[in-house]
Design an enzyme around this catalytic site. Structure first.
Site, mmCIF file in Angstrom:
data_model
loop_
_atom_site.group_PDB
_atom_site.id
_atom_site.type_symbol
_atom_site.label_atom_id
_atom_site.label_comp_id
_atom_site.label_asym_id
_atom_site.label_seq_id
_atom_site.Cartn_x
_atom_site.Cartn_y
_atom_site.Cartn_z
ATOM 1 C CB ALA A 71 6.588 -10.337 -29.684
ATOM 2 N N GLY A 110 8.713 -14.541 -32.146
ATOM 3 C CA GLY A 110 7.386 -14.625 -32.744
ATOM 4 C C GLY A 110 7.449 -14.733 -34.261
ATOM 5 C CD GLU A 113 6.468 -18.128 -30.774
ATOM 6 O OE1 GLU A 113 6.462 -16.891 -30.662
ATOM 7 O OE2 GLU A 113 6.104 -18.896 -29.878
ATOM 8 C CD GLU A 133 10.871 -16.220 -28.353
ATOM 9 O OE1 GLU A 133 11.908 -16.893 -28.557
ATOM 10 O OE2 GLU A 133 9.911 -16.194 -29.151
HETATM 11 N N1 3HC Z 1 10.382 -5.204 -31.323
HETATM 12 C C1 3HC Z 1 10.458 -3.863 -31.411
HETATM 13 N N2 3HC Z 1 11.541 -3.215 -31.892
HETATM 14 C C2 3HC Z 1 12.562 -3.967 -32.328
HETATM 15 C C3 3HC Z 1 12.551 -5.363 -32.267
HETATM 16 C C4 3HC Z 1 11.392 -5.997 -31.734
HETATM 17 N N3 3HC Z 1 11.278 -7.335 -31.671
HETATM 18 N N4 3HC Z 1 13.731 -5.831 -32.756
HETATM 19 C C5 3HC Z 1 14.441 -4.754 -33.114
HETATM 20 N N5 3HC Z 1 13.756 -3.623 -32.849
HETATM 21 C C6 3HC Z 1 14.164 -2.243 -33.123
HETATM 22 C C7 3HC Z 1 15.425 -1.859 -32.371
HETATM 23 O O1 3HC Z 1 15.138 -1.395 -31.081
HETATM 24 C C8 3HC Z 1 15.982 -0.757 -33.273
HETATM 25 O O2 3HC Z 1 15.238 0.400 -32.994
HETATM 26 P P1 3HC Z 1 15.921 1.847 -33.121
HETATM 27 O O3 3HC Z 1 16.357 1.965 -34.543
HETATM 28 O O4 3HC Z 1 14.851 2.781 -32.697
HETATM 29 O O5 3HC Z 1 17.094 1.828 -32.163
HETATM 30 C C9 3HC Z 1 15.597 -1.242 -34.671
HETATM 31 O O6 3HC Z 1 14.544 -2.179 -34.482
HETATM 32 C C10 3HC Z 1 16.718 -1.934 -35.418
HETATM 33 O O7 3HC Z 1 17.256 -2.958 -34.581
HETATM 34 P P2 3HC Z 1 18.819 -3.245 -34.522
HETATM 35 O O8 3HC Z 1 19.570 -1.982 -34.325
HETATM 36 O O9 3HC Z 1 19.029 -4.337 -33.514
HETATM 37 O O10 3HC Z 1 19.070 -3.782 -36.005
HETATM 38 P P3 3HC Z 1 19.982 -4.950 -36.524
HETATM 39 O O11 3HC Z 1 19.791 -4.986 -37.986
HETATM 40 O O12 3HC Z 1 21.351 -4.841 -35.964
HETATM 41 O O13 3HC Z 1 19.358 -6.312 -35.895
HETATM 42 C C11 3HC Z 1 17.651 -7.900 -35.336
HETATM 43 C C12 3HC Z 1 18.102 -6.754 -36.269
HETATM 44 C C13 3HC Z 1 18.563 -9.124 -35.542
HETATM 45 C C14 3HC Z 1 16.235 -8.270 -35.695
HETATM 46 C C15 3HC Z 1 17.753 -7.441 -33.871
HETATM 47 O O14 3HC Z 1 17.106 -6.202 -33.738
HETATM 48 C C16 3HC Z 1 17.145 -8.372 -32.851
HETATM 49 O O15 3HC Z 1 17.773 -9.327 -32.458
HETATM 50 N N6 3HC Z 1 15.920 -8.062 -32.404
HETATM 51 C C17 3HC Z 1 15.246 -8.772 -31.330
HETATM 52 C C18 3HC Z 1 14.767 -10.123 -31.755
HETATM 53 C C19 3HC Z 1 14.047 -10.801 -30.634
HETATM 54 O O16 3HC Z 1 14.521 -10.899 -29.524
HETATM 55 N N7 3HC Z 1 12.856 -11.328 -30.932
HETATM 56 C C20 3HC Z 1 12.057 -12.005 -29.964
HETATM 57 C C21 3HC Z 1 11.085 -11.062 -29.378
HETATM 58 S S1 3HC Z 1 10.144 -11.782 -28.065
HETATM 59 C C22 3HC Z 1 8.934 -12.663 -28.842
HETATM 60 O O17 3HC Z 1 8.908 -12.746 -30.035
HETATM 61 C C23 3HC Z 1 7.893 -13.282 -27.944
HETATM 62 C C24 3HC Z 1 7.023 -14.256 -28.662
HETATM 63 O O18 3HC Z 1 7.489 -15.546 -28.456
HETATM 64 C C25 3HC Z 1 5.617 -14.217 -28.172
#
Ligand code: 3HC
Ligand code: NAI
Length: 709
Positions: A71, A110, A113, A133
């Site tokens: 998400a 997501g 998902e 999450e």
């Molecule tokens: N939403 C918005 N922005 C995101 C994002 C997300 N889910 N994931 C990463 N970003 C952004 C970061 O803030 C960063 O932004 P910036 O360049 O402005 O600082 C950019 O993307 C690059 O991220 P990283 O520096 O972390 O890049 P990496 O290549 O090192 O890692 C990644 C990539 C493994 C995808 C890592 O970013 C990550 O773990 N992201 C979060 C994943 C996550 O937690 N997903 C679950 C979200 S909650 C959800 O999905 C709810 C659902 O169940 C309804």
């Protein structure tokens, strides 16, 4: 191969017909997060597939380096924009043509998902699949709890969701999370071939909601009970982990649609909680702190051969951190005996890991092949960067830097791990102040995530960039700090510890203070930390500062009294607590309480009771106020740098997002009112930071100062 990104003007989701396969490409840099445009685009694509008789299968792929990272975290806390992610996933699952998700890079939250709602899944090498999450205070809220449990069973699904860990393609195949692993890393070709195969074999849509992973009811019930018991023990104060267990139980006991509804309710409750806000703040903070004016404008220097001066607690820990990152390390000590001790320190760190089963003998041997010790500074002639970690004494540091100035090659970065000393003064003592930087590690240096990159006045930008680059290699959270006594972290520590001491002298016991602080979410209270680190360290610092201390400032002598008796904490068996027979957990000590009573009497204090809440309010107010001073003086670039420092170096609970974020959640005006009330008793200690006064006057908060540096 990864698919190349389309021009910015292109829509976030494109679909085009390749033969009879509708290829749906998510193209939303940087990580294909599922924002409103992507969600809309996915629904449109599936509608198009169902409406077009020539489409016989659908392939979903991500452009760039990832499938979908989840998400869009930036949307949390803002008004929801339809369609919701559960609607998207349900629409994909309902598609009348077989849908294949072809996964490369991250398929997280997501993102996974969406893949779970697809009918078939293929992953290529390098794929990272996970439901992280929980690390953001959430649970999978788009069917993830219901579909994962049905697909891979309760135990495996719970383990993924409660740990938040990513798994690779092979592991995903083993669990049944994907149907196959691609032969090559060309995700598009692999996905397309799979889709054609499905068409050729006339495969029908296969909906995960009908999967039978929970068929063994007894095993599922047992897995849920075990996870609940474990989670109750481990997830102190956190909301989402137990809700994840409840959702899997709902998957077992309720029809799919009811399970989805239950999951959604739990998800929304988590999404609206302050814990989610704190953890999402922590996520962004960890990325933002890596950005500084110097990393934007300058390239780091080379970083292969590193020197470490001193093989004590810090030198050895730093050496291990460097070796673990694959770097070559030369350690310099004063003489052969000290060098032997230093090398033994390094080995001891590895041996402890081996004893815990976290490291093999072979890995230790491999790491130590890159480690060399010497007593002569000339061994550093080739070093790209040197980190000094000798005694905390200005003369000793200057003597070391004079040697480095003599032997190091031009352009070598010369760093000090000093905790408090004036790095500008150290820099000014040699011929190349532009190369001198502070790299302040925290103990144990191979474990603690924080690295303060301390920026002296005359340092070059590329030297600072090199400090940040080193942090990246060591997988540490780097925070840029200016030069002052204690930089960001230790300067704040001195102030909030003083607030704790005042509370102790005024009537709270150290045991109550520790408990209140732990209940707030810190892993340990301040007096447990002193006992662990050794009371003698702070005592020496207090003696050093005695001459310059403001004679009107309140000074609590209780800690000194304990040190004068040789009670330095765990290592001496006594401190604020007693440690019988080498125990690591202390027990309260009645004699310490008598000493405190005597000190109260000597200081003319009539003890009064404090509630745990009052303790926490003072402790936090002192922390927040000094954090504000540090931002105000430009020692920290933004409030978020203070948050990162406290979370990664001082145990501030992540789910509260750091002291400055926490201050915003309780309201800066409330914090200011507290400080002013406490100032009635001690106006010298409780001086409201001009930054807080100013922000309150303008109706703003710390978050308003968190823009990118
Ligand atoms: N939403 C918005 N922005 C995101 C994002 C997300 N889910 N994931 C990463 N970003 C952004 C970061 O803030 C960063 O932004 P910036 O360049 O402005 O600082 C950019 O993307 C690059 O991220 P990283 O520096 O972390 O890049 P990496 O290549 O090192 O890692 C990644 C990539 C493994 C995808 C890592 O970013 C990550 O773990 N992201 C979060 C994943 C996550 O937690 N997903 C679950 C979200 S909650 C959800 O999905 C709810 C659902 O169940 C309804
Ligand atoms: P320590 O006393 O454990 O180790 C210092 C080491 O330096 C000793 O092994 C000593 O033999 C060696 N040494 C002294 N003079 C030397 C010289 N001229 N050349 C080569 N080696 C020399 O001290 P510790 O705790 O490791 O601290 C080192 C530095 O790190 C200090 O500046 C301290 O303030 C800082 N620091 C300490 C932290 C801690 O928790 N202990 C945390 C962060 C920083």
């Amino acid at each position: 191969m990864t698919l190349s990104s389309a021009p910015e003007t292109a829509s976030a989701v494109q679909h085009e017909l390749r033969g009879s396969v509708l290829v749906v490409t998510i193209d939303h840099a940087p990580v294909n997060a599922l924002n409103a445009a992507v969600r809309r685009g996915l629904i449109d694509a599936i509608e198009a597939a169902d409406a077009d008789a020539s489409v016989r299968a659908v392939l979903i792929v991500g452009a760039g380096r990832n499938f979908i990272a989840g998400a869009d975290i930036r949307e949390f806390g803002k008004p929801a924009v339809p369609p919701s992610l559960p609607e998207v996933c349900n629409r994909i699952e309902r598609c009348e043509k077989p849908v294949v998700a072809a996964i490369h890079g991250a398929a997280l939250g997501g993102g996974l998902e969406v893949a779970l709602a697809s009918h078939y899944r293929i992953a290529v090498a390098g794929a990272k699949l996970g439901l992280p999450e929980v690390q953001l205070g959430l649970l999978p809220g788009a069917g993830g709890t219901q579909r994962s449990a049905r697909l891979i069973g309760a135990q495996a699904a719970l383990s993924m969701m409660l740990s938040g860990h990513h798994i690779g393609a092979e592991e995903a195949l083993r669990l049944g999370l994907v149907d196959r692993v691609g032969q090559s890393d060309d995700v598009f070709a692999e996905g397309l071939a799979f889709a054609h195969e499905l068409i050729a074999t006339k495969a029908a849509p296969r909906r995960t909601k009908n999967a039978r992973g929970l068929a063994d009811k007894e095993a599922s019930v047992a897995a849920i009970a075990a996870a609940r018991a474990e989670t109750q023990k481990k997830s102190r104060g956190l909301l989402s982990p137990l809700k994840i267990v409840d959702c899997v139980e709902a998957a077992l006991n309720l029809p799919f649609d009811e399970g989805l509804r239950f999951e959604r309710e739990q998800f929304l409750e988590c999404r609206e909680s302050p814990q989610r806000a704190g953890l999402v703040h922590a996520f962004f903070v960890e990325r933002e702190t890596q950005k500084s004016p110097e990393t934007r404008d300058a390239q780091p220097r080379a970083l292969d051969r590193i020197g470490v001066i001193g093989g004590g607690t810090m030198g050895a820990g730093i050496a291990v951190a460097l070796l673990d990152a694959g770097l070559a390390v030369t350690m310099i000590e004063r003489d052969e005996a000290s060098l032997e001790r230093g090398s033994a320190h390094v080995e001891k760190v590895y041996d402890a890991l081996i004893a815990k089963g976290r490291l093999t003998h072979e890995s230790k041997t491999r790491a130590l092949q890159r480690f060399h010790g010497d007593t002569k500074y000339d061994a550093l002639a080739d070093a790209d960067l040197v980190i000094e970690a000798v005694f905390e004494d200005m003369a000793a540091k200057k003597a070391v830097f004079a040697q480095l100035d003599r032997v190091c090659k031009p352009g070598a970065v010369l760093a000090t791990n000093t905790s408090y000393l004036d790095i500008d003064e150290i820099a000014a003592s040699i011929s190349r102040p532009q190369d001198v930087l502070g790299l302040h590690f925290f103990s144990p240096a191979n474990i603690m995530k924080l690295l303060e990159v301390v920026v002296p006045a005359r340092v070059s930008a590329d030297v600072v960039a090199t400090g940040f680059e080193l942090a990246k290699k060591l997988k540490k959270v780097a925070v840029r700090a200016g030069v002052c006594d204690g930089f960001i972290g230790n300067r704040m520590l001195a102030v909030y510890r003083a607030a704790a001491d005042h509370l102790m002298e005024d009537g709270a016991s150290p045991y109550q203070i520790d408990r209140a602080v732990r209940d707030f979410g810190f892993p340990m209270g301040p007096y447990q930390v002193i006992d662990l680190a050794g009371g003698d360290i702070g005592w020496a610092a207090r003696k050093r500062r005695a001459a310059t201390r403001d004679p009107n400032a309140r000074y609590v002598r209780i800690g000194d009294e304990l040190c004068e008796r040789g009670w330095f904490g765990q290592k001496t068996g006594r401190g604020f607590y007693r440690y019988e027979d080498g125990a690591r957990t202390g027990t309260p000590d009645a004699e310490v309480e008598s000493i405190i009573d005597a000190e109260r009497e000597r200081a003319g204090v009539k003890p009064r009771p404090f509630t745990d809440e009052q303790i926490v309010r003072r402790y936090l107010a002192a922390m927040i106020n000094e954090g504000a001073n540090i931002v105000h003086e430009g020692i920290a670039q933004r409030p978020l740098d203070v948050d990162a420092t406290l979370m990664h170096g001082f145990g501030f609970p992540r789910y509260r997002g750091g002291p400055m974020h926490y201050a915003d959640t309780v309201g800066l005006d409330n914090v200011l009112a507290d400080i002013r009330a406490f100032a009635q008793e001690d106006p010298l200690f409780w001086r409201a930071s001009p930054l807080i006064v100013d922000l309150v006057a303008r109706g703003r908060n710390f978050a308003s100062l968190n823009q990118t540096a």
